[in-house]
Design a protein around this motif. Structure first.
Motif, PDB file in Angstrom:
ATOM      1  N   THR A 199      -7.004  -0.962   2.908  1.00 51.54           N
ATOM      2  CA  THR A 199      -8.425  -1.174   2.609  1.00 51.54           C
ATOM      3  C   THR A 199      -8.680  -1.121   1.111  1.00 51.54           C
ATOM      4  O   THR A 199      -9.430  -1.945   0.570  1.00 51.54           O
ATOM      5  N   ALA A 200      -8.041  -0.182   0.405  1.00 49.05           N
ATOM      6  CA  ALA A 200      -8.208  -0.095  -1.047  1.00 49.05           C
ATOM      7  C   ALA A 200      -7.662  -1.342  -1.738  1.00 49.05           C
ATOM      8  O   ALA A 200      -8.278  -1.855  -2.688  1.00 49.05           O
ATOM      9  N   THR A 241     -10.079  -4.237  -1.066  1.00 44.55           N
ATOM     10  CA  THR A 241     -11.270  -4.055  -1.892  1.00 44.55           C
ATOM     11  C   THR A 241     -10.997  -4.426  -3.341  1.00 44.55           C
ATOM     12  O   THR A 241     -11.809  -5.108  -3.987  1.00 44.55           O
ATOM     13  N   ALA A 242      -9.842  -4.009  -3.867  1.00 47.59           N
ATOM     14  CA  ALA A 242      -9.488  -4.324  -5.251  1.00 47.59           C
ATOM     15  C   ALA A 242      -9.317  -5.826  -5.450  1.00 47.59           C
ATOM     16  O   ALA A 242      -9.817  -6.393  -6.428  1.00 47.59           O
ATOM     17  N   THR A 266      -1.464   3.939  -1.728  1.00 49.37           N
ATOM     18  CA  THR A 266      -2.875   3.691  -1.483  1.00 49.37           C
ATOM     19  C   THR A 266      -3.015   3.164  -0.057  1.00 49.37           C
ATOM     20  O   THR A 266      -2.090   3.251   0.728  1.00 49.37           O
ATOM     21  N   THR A 267      -4.175   2.643   0.255  1.00 52.94           N
ATOM     22  CA  THR A 267      -4.415   2.108   1.594  1.00 52.94           C
ATOM     23  C   THR A 267      -4.577   0.593   1.541  1.00 52.94           C
ATOM     24  O   THR A 267      -4.869   0.027   0.483  1.00 52.94           O
ATOM     25  N   ALA A 325       0.837  -1.207   0.000  1.00 55.78           N
ATOM     26  CA  ALA A 325       0.000   0.000   0.000  1.00 55.78           C
ATOM     27  C   ALA A 325       0.873   1.260   0.000  1.00 55.78           C
ATOM     28  O   ALA A 325       0.608   2.200  -0.754  1.00 55.78           O
TER      29      ALA A 325
END
Length: 98
Positions: A61-62, A65-66, A58-59, A53
């Motif tokens: 969580t992102a 999710t991806a 990015t995070t 990340a």
């Protein structure tokens, strides 16, 4: 039970094998598409996701999710998909991804 590392094993591999396992499973809650779910991964995989990340700006969580949005429902659970993602990302950076 401690097994000996064969002498033909590369020193870098031997160093990794000699390390402690790296901790147990860590369960974390994440929100995916507005729904909370828990994901269980070994601590080194959470560390890898955090490093990825940061590298990708990015995070975690992102990333989760991806990965979740791209996994095939028959390919296994989210934890497995995240482990494979970490491996594939590392392979791509090392130039060993086929």
């Amino acid at each position: 039970m401690s097994e000996r590392i064969p002498p033909h094993v590369d020193s870098g591999v031997a160093a990794l094998l000699a390390e402690a396992p790296g901790g147990g499973v860590v369960k974390r809650s994440v929100t995916i598409a507005g729904h909370r779910t828990s994901v269980s991964l070994e601590a080194p995989f959470w560390d890898a996701l955090q490093a990825i990340a940061r590298s990708e700006r990015t995070t975690v969580t992102a990333l989760v999710t991806a990965v979740d949005s791209r996994r095939d429902q028959m390919a296994g659970n989210l934890s497995s998909a995240l482990r494979v993602f970490c491996l594939r990302w590392t392979q791509s950076k090392a130039g060993t991804l086929d």
